[in-house]
Design an enzyme around this catalytic site. Structure first.
Site, PDB file in Angstrom:
ATOM      1  N   ASP A  35       0.812  -1.216   0.000  1.00 47.13           N
ATOM      2  CA  ASP A  35       0.000   0.000   0.000  1.00 47.13           C
ATOM      3  C   ASP A  35       0.851   1.275   0.000  1.00 47.13           C
ATOM      4  O   ASP A  35       0.388   2.329   0.426  1.00 47.13           O
ATOM      5  CB  ASP A  35      -0.942  -0.024   1.214  1.00 47.13           C
ATOM      6  CG  ASP A  35      -2.186   0.838   0.985  1.00 47.13           C
ATOM      7  OD1 ASP A  35      -2.639   0.943  -0.164  1.00 47.13           O
ATOM      8  OD2 ASP A  35      -2.684   1.422   1.960  1.00 47.13           O
TER       9      ASP A  35
HETATM   10  N1  LIG Z   1       3.032  11.810  11.507  1.00 48.78           N
HETATM   11  C1  LIG Z   1       2.431  12.551  10.577  1.00 48.78           C
HETATM   12  N2  LIG Z   1       2.654  13.874  10.529  1.00 48.78           N
HETATM   13  C2  LIG Z   1       2.046  14.639   9.592  1.00 48.78           C
HETATM   14  N3  LIG Z   1       1.204  14.175   8.661  1.00 48.78           N
HETATM   15  C3  LIG Z   1       0.937  12.860   8.668  1.00 48.78           C
HETATM   16  C4  LIG Z   1       1.537  11.986   9.602  1.00 48.78           C
HETATM   17  N4  LIG Z   1       1.072  10.740   9.373  1.00 48.78           N
HETATM   18  C5  LIG Z   1       0.227  10.842   8.345  1.00 48.78           C
HETATM   19  N5  LIG Z   1       0.134  12.116   7.903  1.00 48.78           N
HETATM   20  C6  LIG Z   1      -0.702  12.663   6.828  1.00 48.78           C
HETATM   21  O1  LIG Z   1      -1.995  12.121   6.982  1.00 48.78           O
HETATM   22  C7  LIG Z   1      -2.357  11.350   5.857  1.00 48.78           C
HETATM   23  C8  LIG Z   1      -3.070  10.104   6.308  1.00 48.78           C
HETATM   24  O2  LIG Z   1      -2.258   9.316   7.144  1.00 48.78           O
HETATM   25  P1  LIG Z   1      -2.064   7.771   6.844  1.00 48.78           P
HETATM   26  O3  LIG Z   1      -1.434   7.589   5.528  1.00 48.78           O
HETATM   27  O4  LIG Z   1      -1.336   7.205   8.015  1.00 48.78           O
HETATM   28  O5  LIG Z   1      -3.586   7.301   6.846  1.00 48.78           O
HETATM   29  P2  LIG Z   1      -4.372   6.162   6.095  1.00 48.78           P
HETATM   30  O6  LIG Z   1      -5.784   6.541   6.172  1.00 48.78           O
HETATM   31  O7  LIG Z   1      -3.940   4.860   6.662  1.00 48.78           O
HETATM   32  O8  LIG Z   1      -3.923   6.246   4.628  1.00 48.78           O
HETATM   33  P3  LIG Z   1      -4.292   5.241   3.422  1.00 48.78           P
HETATM   34  O9  LIG Z   1      -5.410   5.877   2.723  1.00 48.78           O
HETATM   35  O10 LIG Z   1      -2.994   5.254   2.706  1.00 48.78           O
HETATM   36  O11 LIG Z   1      -4.603   3.906   4.016  1.00 48.78           O
HETATM   37  C9  LIG Z   1      -1.062  11.064   5.133  1.00 48.78           C
HETATM   38  O12 LIG Z   1      -1.277  10.889   3.758  1.00 48.78           O
HETATM   39  C10 LIG Z   1      -0.210  12.276   5.463  1.00 48.78           C
HETATM   40  O13 LIG Z   1      -0.516  13.342   4.593  1.00 48.78           O
END
Ligand SMILES: Nc1ncnc2c1ncn2[C@@H]1O[C@H](COP(=O)(O)OP(=O)(O)OP(=O)(O)O)[C@@H](O)[C@H]1O
Ligand SMILES: [Mg+2]
Length: 409
Positions: free
Chosen positions: A299
């Site tokens: 992913d």
């Molecule tokens: N530690 C962090 N600090 C700042 N921004 C972050 C951080 N972690 C994630 N993000 C932002 O938040 C968004 C979502 O986080 P993440 O990718 O962990 O979520 P997700 O819902 O699991 O994503 P996906 O749709 O890939 O499954 C990321 O694309 C990034 O822009």
């Protein structure tokens, strides 16, 4: 009526730099301000706003219903989008109004606010006033699919989700209703990544009962409600209340979130990192690519890689996030993006990495040496740590079986 013209101001580090104007019939137009265009030392909004000579792009076409990809990528997807749109009482497809509602706390140093008053035009709100039981809208937006909230650390341990969802320096990702143990998995993979020397923010795995103010009706946490844990990660785009600017690779390449598994390869990402960053960025990129291949993370799409602007002007690879071993849930023989020629895990060889290095114009020896070192370090640290991490036996087995199948030795 919807032909009413309204304007959103786009602020970067609190300074207005651009506008997005709703010109009627759900068409919107983005434009930079003169002052920003004329500022020789302007802070960078995004690499995608540069032309081939490095000058600022200034001509944009209107878009329909969706915003331009750069802004569309600031909005959440699927379940998370529907949830926030419902709470705000706006149609989740109408991105201008969604950004209006959520623009107070976005990824990076951008904020968006209406130019002429706080309130949405009344015809846009979907009868929200009648739903008296509705909770206040949340004014924050992070991309992605998983349910997640901005949260504030409490002095006595534990996290609190502010009522507006706005202003926290942690991100809490709640357990998945589809797959077991995702927070434990992410915590474990991020821990391994840190031990392998990658740039990993502070993280926590904490029981959901230590998170105050989880919005009501936010879904069930599987069969183990009482024991369910959440994953929390410190925001790297916030420090001491200040915003630090970041953008993801879907924004950089101008690709809508729905195309995050297409249109670009790891080599394309690597090329940008090589051009904009330093040698340490190339090493970091290579480690992450190899590590996520070894753990079977299918992913690592364009939105799971970002750059950060530490001095407001220069891009370097942002800290790591969203490392999850996905193969225990969804067996897969391919990664999310092509490395250079192939996305098949069984094609992940030193030769494929040489091809990537050539295509991305990176020093081949640096890439290959880093890759080999990462594989060796992985085996050592995995053997030492696997039983100390919150991983189930079946996750451990799935990862070990997968590692064996990667032809990178
Ligand atoms: N530690 C962090 N600090 C700042 N921004 C972050 C951080 N972690 C994630 N993000 C932002 O938040 C968004 C979502 O986080 P993440 O990718 O962990 O979520 P997700 O819902 O699991 O994503 P996906 O749709 O890939 O499954 C990321 O694309 C990034 O822009
Ligand atoms: Mg993600």
């Amino acid at each position: 009526m919807t032909n009413h013209v309204s304007t959103l101001n786009v602020l970067l580090y609190g300074e207005p730099i651009a506008t997005i104007t709703h010109v009627g019939n759900d068409r919107t137009l983005f434009a930079f301000n003169d002052a920003y265009m004329n500022n020789e030392s302007r802070p960078v909004l995004g690499l995608g706003f540069k032309d081939s000579l490095g000058d600022l792009l200034t001509e944009f076409k209107p878009t329909q219903t969706k915003l331009t990809p750069f802004f569309s990528n600031l909005l959440p997807e699927e379940t998370m989008r529907n949830y926030l749109a419902e709470r705000a009482g706006v149609n989740p497809a109408r991105e201008f109004f969604l950004l209006w509602m959520l623009g107070q706390d976005l990824a990076g140093a951008i904020t968006v606010e209406p130019a002429d008053g706080e309130m949405l035009p009344s015809n846009i709100r979907q009868g929200i006033e009648e739903k008296m039981t509705h909770e206040a809208p949340m004014r924050f937006s992070l991309a992605g699919v998983q349910l997640k909230f901005s949260a504030v650390q409490q002095s006595n341990s534990g996290l609190t989700i502010p009522a507006t969802g706005q202003g926290g320096s942690w991100i809490v990702k709640l357990p998945s209703s589809r797959f077991d143990g995702v927070p434990e998995n992410e915590y474990s993979m991020m821990t391994l990544a840190r031990q392998l020397g990658m740039d990993v923010p502070a993280i926590q795995l904490l029981p959901i009962n230590q998170i105050a103010n989880i919005p009501a009706g936010i879904g069930k946490f599987g069969a183990y409600f009482d024991k369910a844990q959440a994953f929390a990660i410190k925001r790297f785009d916030r420090a001491d209340g200040q915003a630090i600017h970041i953008e993801d690779f879907a924004q950089i390449f101008g690709v809508y979130p729905q195309d995050k598994y297409k249109k670009a390869s790891m080599a394309n990402i690597a090329q940008v990192i090589g051009i904009e960053g330093q040698e340490a960025d190339i090493t970091e990129f290579t480690r992450r690519l190899v590590f996520n291949t070894l753990i079977g993370n299918a992913d690592m799409h364009l939105k799971n890689w970002s750059v950060i602007y530490k001095d407001k002007r220069t891009a370097s690879i942002a800290p790591a996030y969203d490392f999850v071993s996905t193969i225990p849930y969804l067996p897969d023989d391919s990664a999310s993006l092509k490395v250079s020629r192939s996305k098949k895990f069984s094609d992940f060889t030193l030769d494929e990495l040489s091809h990537l290095a050539a295509k991305a114009m990176l020093p081949e020896k640096l890439v290959l040496d880093t890759a080999k070192q990462t594989v060796a370090d992985f085996h050592e640290i995995w053997a030492k740590e696997k039983h100390h991490l919150p991983l189930t036996k079946s996750m451990i087995n799935a990862i070990e079986e997968h590692v064996q199948s990667i032809p990178l030795r």
